[in-house]
Design a protein around this motif. Structure first.
Motif, short mmCIF file in Angstrom:
data_model
loop_
_atom_site.label_atom_id
_atom_site.label_comp_id
_atom_site.label_asym_id
_atom_site.label_seq_id
_atom_site.Cartn_x
_atom_site.Cartn_y
_atom_site.Cartn_z
N ARG A 26 -3.65 17.96 -1.76
CA ARG A 26 -3.83 18.92 -0.54
C ARG A 26 -5.31 18.83 -0.38
NH1 ARG A 26 -0.23 23.42 1.55
NH2 ARG A 26 1.89 22.48 0.79
N LEU A 27 -6.11 18.85 -1.65
CA LEU A 27 -7.48 19.08 -1.75
C LEU A 27 -8.35 17.63 -1.36
CD1 LEU A 27 -8.40 21.21 -4.82
CD2 LEU A 27 -8.73 21.53 -2.55
N VAL A 28 -7.35 16.69 -1.87
CA VAL A 28 -8.06 15.15 -1.37
C VAL A 28 -7.71 14.82 -0.02
CG1 VAL A 28 -7.53 12.83 -1.51
CG2 VAL A 28 -7.56 14.36 -3.84
N LEU A 29 -6.81 15.45 0.60
CA LEU A 29 -6.52 15.01 2.03
C LEU A 29 -6.95 16.03 3.01
CD1 LEU A 29 -2.91 13.67 2.01
CD2 LEU A 29 -4.86 12.42 1.82
N MET A 30 -7.35 17.24 2.33
CA MET A 30 -8.08 18.11 3.35
C MET A 30 -9.07 17.82 4.47
SD MET A 30 -9.23 21.89 1.94
CE MET A 30 -10.62 21.26 0.90
N ARG A 31 -9.79 16.76 4.23
CA ARG A 31 -10.73 16.36 5.15
C ARG A 31 -10.16 15.17 6.04
NH1 ARG A 31 -16.74 16.68 2.88
NH2 ARG A 31 -16.53 18.84 2.24
#
Length: 113
Positions: free
Chosen positions: A85-90
């Motif tokens: 989720r953090l990696v794909l957040m942007r």
């Protein structure tokens, strides 16, 4: 992070109606080793974020080009993989993730036909 693909493959191991024997070069030992890529929602946030997990690659990946497994991404986003989720957040591609049919609920189910 930008995804190399957003549509699930026809023979993705996460699909209920796929056949593992139709995956070119399928190797059960390599498949079983991918268990390490599955986040455990029972672990606390710190444990999830510091775990040395890797992403599951698509079986159509080559040495020259790594393709992300869209079935894995779909499963992991639904099961609270915090690092993913953090990696794909942007990424603006999350809305483009497209799965194809009924999906397996657990990684162990992906090992059966």
């Amino acid at each position: 992070m930008q995804l190399a693909q957003t549509k699930q493959c026809a023979n993705c191991p996460w699909k209920v109606d796929r056949n593992l024997s139709k995956i070119s070069g399928y190797n059960r030992e390599n498949h079983e080793a991918l268990k390490e890529t599955i986040a455990n929602p029972n672990h606390d946030v710190f444990e999830q974020l510091t775990s040395p997990k890797i992403a599951m690659g698509c079986h159509y990946s080559t040495d020259e080009k790594l393709l992300e497994c869209v079935g894995w991404i779909y499963h992991q986003l639904r099961n609270n993989n915090l690092l993913l989720r953090l990696v794909l957040m942007r990424s603006n591609q999350i809305k483009d993730i497209e799965i194809d049919g009924a999906q397996r609920a657990t990684f162990s189910e992906t090992l059966t036909d």
